[in-house]
Design a protein around this motif. Structure first.
Motif, PDB file in Angstrom:
ATOM      1  N   GLN A 192       0.805  -1.214   0.000  1.00 32.65           N
ATOM      2  CA  GLN A 192       0.000   0.000   0.000  1.00 32.65           C
ATOM      3  C   GLN A 192       0.854   1.288   0.000  1.00 32.65           C
ATOM      4  O   GLN A 192       0.961   1.969   1.023  1.00 32.65           O
ATOM      5  CB  GLN A 192      -0.940  -0.002   1.211  1.00 32.65           C
ATOM      6  N   PRO A 193       1.464   1.614  -1.130  1.00 36.02           N
ATOM      7  CA  PRO A 193       2.399   2.742  -1.181  1.00 36.02           C
ATOM      8  C   PRO A 193       1.811   4.098  -0.810  1.00 36.02           C
ATOM      9  O   PRO A 193       2.548   4.991  -0.366  1.00 36.02           O
ATOM     10  CB  PRO A 193       2.874   2.735  -2.647  1.00 36.02           C
ATOM     11  N   TYR A 194       0.508   4.277  -0.974  1.00 32.91           N
ATOM     12  CA  TYR A 194      -0.099   5.570  -0.656  1.00 32.91           C
ATOM     13  C   TYR A 194      -0.447   5.717   0.825  1.00 32.91           C
ATOM     14  O   TYR A 194      -0.778   6.805   1.281  1.00 32.91           O
ATOM     15  CB  TYR A 194      -1.350   5.799  -1.506  1.00 32.91           C
ATOM     16  N   ILE A 195      -0.387   4.604   1.555  1.00 32.98           N
ATOM     17  CA  ILE A 195      -0.662   4.663   2.999  1.00 32.98           C
ATOM     18  C   ILE A 195       0.683   4.573   3.715  1.00 32.98           C
ATOM     19  O   ILE A 195       1.192   3.488   3.983  1.00 32.98           O
ATOM     20  CB  ILE A 195      -1.612   3.532   3.429  1.00 32.98           C
ATOM     21  N   GLU A 196       1.241   5.715   4.018  1.00 37.04           N
ATOM     22  CA  GLU A 196       2.571   5.792   4.604  1.00 37.04           C
ATOM     23  C   GLU A 196       2.501   5.698   6.130  1.00 37.04           C
ATOM     24  O   GLU A 196       1.424   5.806   6.736  1.00 37.04           O
ATOM     25  CB  GLU A 196       3.248   7.087   4.175  1.00 37.04           C
ATOM     26  N   ASP A 197       3.655   5.524   6.734  1.00 37.06           N
ATOM     27  CA  ASP A 197       3.718   5.407   8.194  1.00 37.06           C
ATOM     28  C   ASP A 197       3.166   6.643   8.889  1.00 37.06           C
ATOM     29  O   ASP A 197       2.596   6.561   9.981  1.00 37.06           O
ATOM     30  CB  ASP A 197       5.161   5.162   8.645  1.00 37.06           C
ATOM     31  N   ILE A 198       3.306   7.805   8.240  1.00 36.16           N
ATOM     32  CA  ILE A 198       2.833   9.043   8.850  1.00 36.16           C
ATOM     33  C   ILE A 198       1.328   9.000   9.072  1.00 36.16           C
ATOM     34  O   ILE A 198       0.803   9.610  10.012  1.00 36.16           O
ATOM     35  CB  ILE A 198       3.215  10.264   7.978  1.00 36.16           C
ATOM     36  N   ASN A 199       0.606   8.255   8.204  1.00 34.37           N
ATOM     37  CA  ASN A 199      -0.845   8.151   8.376  1.00 34.37           C
ATOM     38  C   ASN A 199      -1.202   7.442   9.676  1.00 34.37           C
ATOM     39  O   ASN A 199      -2.180   7.798  10.346  1.00 34.37           O
ATOM     40  CB  ASN A 199      -1.464   7.420   7.192  1.00 34.37           C
ATOM     41  N   LYS A 200      -0.393   6.430  10.038  1.00 36.77           N
ATOM     42  CA  LYS A 200      -0.618   5.736  11.304  1.00 36.77           C
ATOM     43  C   LYS A 200      -0.343   6.668  12.487  1.00 36.77           C
ATOM     44  O   LYS A 200      -1.050   6.632  13.497  1.00 36.77           O
ATOM     45  CB  LYS A 200       0.272   4.495  11.383  1.00 36.77           C
ATOM     46  N   VAL A 201       0.683   7.501  12.336  1.00 39.67           N
ATOM     47  CA  VAL A 201       1.020   8.468  13.389  1.00 39.67           C
ATOM     48  C   VAL A 201      -0.120   9.478  13.549  1.00 39.67           C
ATOM     49  O   VAL A 201      -0.508   9.821  14.674  1.00 39.67           O
ATOM     50  CB  VAL A 201       2.337   9.192  13.062  1.00 39.67           C
ATOM     51  N   LEU A 202      -0.658   9.938  12.420  1.00 38.69           N
ATOM     52  CA  LEU A 202      -1.765  10.897  12.470  1.00 38.69           C
ATOM     53  C   LEU A 202      -2.982  10.299  13.171  1.00 38.69           C
ATOM     54  O   LEU A 202      -3.630  10.965  13.991  1.00 38.69           O
ATOM     55  CB  LEU A 202      -2.139  11.335  11.058  1.00 38.69           C
ATOM     56  N   LEU A 203      -3.291   9.046  12.839  1.00 32.72           N
ATOM     57  CA  LEU A 203      -4.447   8.391  13.459  1.00 32.72           C
ATOM     58  C   LEU A 203      -4.233   8.227  14.959  1.00 32.72           C
ATOM     59  O   LEU A 203      -5.137   8.514  15.763  1.00 32.72           O
ATOM     60  CB  LEU A 203      -4.694   7.034  12.809  1.00 32.72           C
ATOM     61  N   GLU A 204      -3.053   7.763  15.366  1.00 33.31           N
ATOM     62  CA  GLU A 204      -2.779   7.585  16.788  1.00 33.31           C
ATOM     63  C   GLU A 204      -2.810   8.919  17.528  1.00 33.31           C
ATOM     64  O   GLU A 204      -3.281   9.002  18.669  1.00 33.31           O
ATOM     65  CB  GLU A 204      -1.427   6.893  16.979  1.00 33.31           C
ATOM     66  N   SER A 205      -2.330   9.970  16.879  1.00 32.60           N
ATOM     67  CA  SER A 205      -2.364  11.300  17.485  1.00 32.60           C
ATOM     68  C   SER A 205      -3.804  11.762  17.679  1.00 32.60           C
ATOM     69  O   SER A 205      -4.147  12.364  18.701  1.00 32.60           O
ATOM     70  CB  SER A 205      -1.618  12.303  16.601  1.00 32.60           C
ATOM     71  N   LEU A 206      -4.640  11.465  16.694  1.00 34.33           N
ATOM     72  CA  LEU A 206      -6.060  11.813  16.782  1.00 34.33           C
ATOM     73  C   LEU A 206      -6.730  11.087  17.945  1.00 34.33           C
ATOM     74  O   LEU A 206      -7.505  11.680  18.708  1.00 34.33           O
ATOM     75  CB  LEU A 206      -6.745  11.469  15.461  1.00 34.33           C
ATOM     76  N   LEU A 207      -6.433   9.799  18.085  1.00 31.55           N
ATOM     77  CA  LEU A 207      -7.013   9.015  19.179  1.00 31.55           C
ATOM     78  C   LEU A 207      -6.516   9.505  20.538  1.00 31.55           C
ATOM     79  O   LEU A 207      -7.274   9.535  21.519  1.00 31.55           O
ATOM     80  CB  LEU A 207      -6.666   7.531  19.001  1.00 31.55           C
ATOM     81  N   LEU A 208      -5.259   9.894  20.590  1.00 36.00           N
ATOM     82  CA  LEU A 208      -4.687  10.412  21.843  1.00 36.00           C
ATOM     83  C   LEU A 208      -5.322  11.745  22.213  1.00 36.00           C
ATOM     84  O   LEU A 208      -5.693  11.972  23.371  1.00 36.00           O
ATOM     85  CB  LEU A 208      -3.174  10.578  21.689  1.00 36.00           C
ATOM     86  N   GLU A 209      -5.472  12.623  21.234  1.00 32.77           N
ATOM     87  CA  GLU A 209      -6.044  13.962  21.493  1.00 32.77           C
ATOM     88  C   GLU A 209      -7.486  13.859  21.971  1.00 32.77           C
ATOM     89  O   GLU A 209      -7.906  14.619  22.856  1.00 32.77           O
ATOM     90  CB  GLU A 209      -5.970  14.801  20.218  1.00 32.77           C
TER      91      GLU A 209
END
Length: 216
Positions: A192-209
């Motif tokens: 999945q080249p368009y789903i980069e590691d940064i997307n996982k970081v963004l999601l986890e940050s959203l859940l944390l916030e």
């Protein structure tokens, strides 16, 4: 007895103490997590099916070469014809199953688009109610309202692009004659080249916030 909570799924159940934009954004965060969790599961299932299709195509080409050789030697081989028919049937079943996976992924991306539109609506509402500074309000811990819009938009865009790539794979995977190209298509589906590691970081940050994740 209550139904057991599915592993990896965040509950988006409404809580009476949360109202307005806070409740909506908290639910959006949970929904996005759940959509992505389901996507990853579908990606694994789709890869398995796509691999079977590639293997069937390789077997089908080998069967045809063998059949051609037998015909050149003026022999009749009913067994080969039956094998080809069975391979064609299995190929059709695999393509149908992969299309079903793609349909479910399309539905998830459609839901993610609605979540993105909803966060834009929340931003517009705060601007309308409080003026331009309204979108800088802190509804949870440290993020202004605009940051939720940025995150949901980036996630939606990434999965939208990945879905477009998967549509190409589904359309072409059963018609590729080059085994090396087949491996390229399989790799693109799996990694999945368009789903980069940064997307996982963004999601986890959203859940944390939003309080779905806690600092340990």
């Amino acid at each position: 007895m209550g139904r057991a909570k599915q592993p990896g799924v965040v509950s988006s159940a409404r809580k009476p103490c949360l109202t307005g934009s806070v409740r909506k954004l908290k639910n959006i965060a949970a929904d996005l997590h759940n959509f992505i969790f389901k996507w990853e599961r579908l990606n694994d299932e789709g890869f398995s099916i796509a691999s079977q299709i590639v293997n069937l195509e390789i077997s089908k080409r080998s069967e045809k070469k063998s059949h051609i050789k037998l015909d050149c030697e003026n022999r009749v081989n009913i067994e080969h014809s039956e094998n080809e028919a069975e391979l064609d049937s299995d190929m059709e079943d695999g393509c149908t199953a992969l299309l079903a996976i793609l349909g479910k992924m399309t539905h998830l991306v459609s839901k993610m688009e609605k979540m993105s539109c909803c966060t834009k609506g929340i931003c517009a509402l705060h601007t309308y109610q409080e003026g331009p500074s309204g979108t800088q309000s802190l509804l949870f811990q440290t993020w202004p309202v605009t940051h939720f819009d940025d995150i949901s938009s980036k996630l939606f865009d990434a999965y939208k692009q990945e879905l477009a790539l998967k549509q190409i794979v589904v359309n072409e995977i059963a018609h590729i004659s080059d085994p090396n190209l087949s491996l390229v298509f399989l790799s693109s589906w799996l990694y999945q080249p368009y789903i980069e590691d940064i997307n996982k970081v963004l999601l986890e940050s959203l859940l944390l916030e939003t309080g779905h994740r806690m600092l340990t």
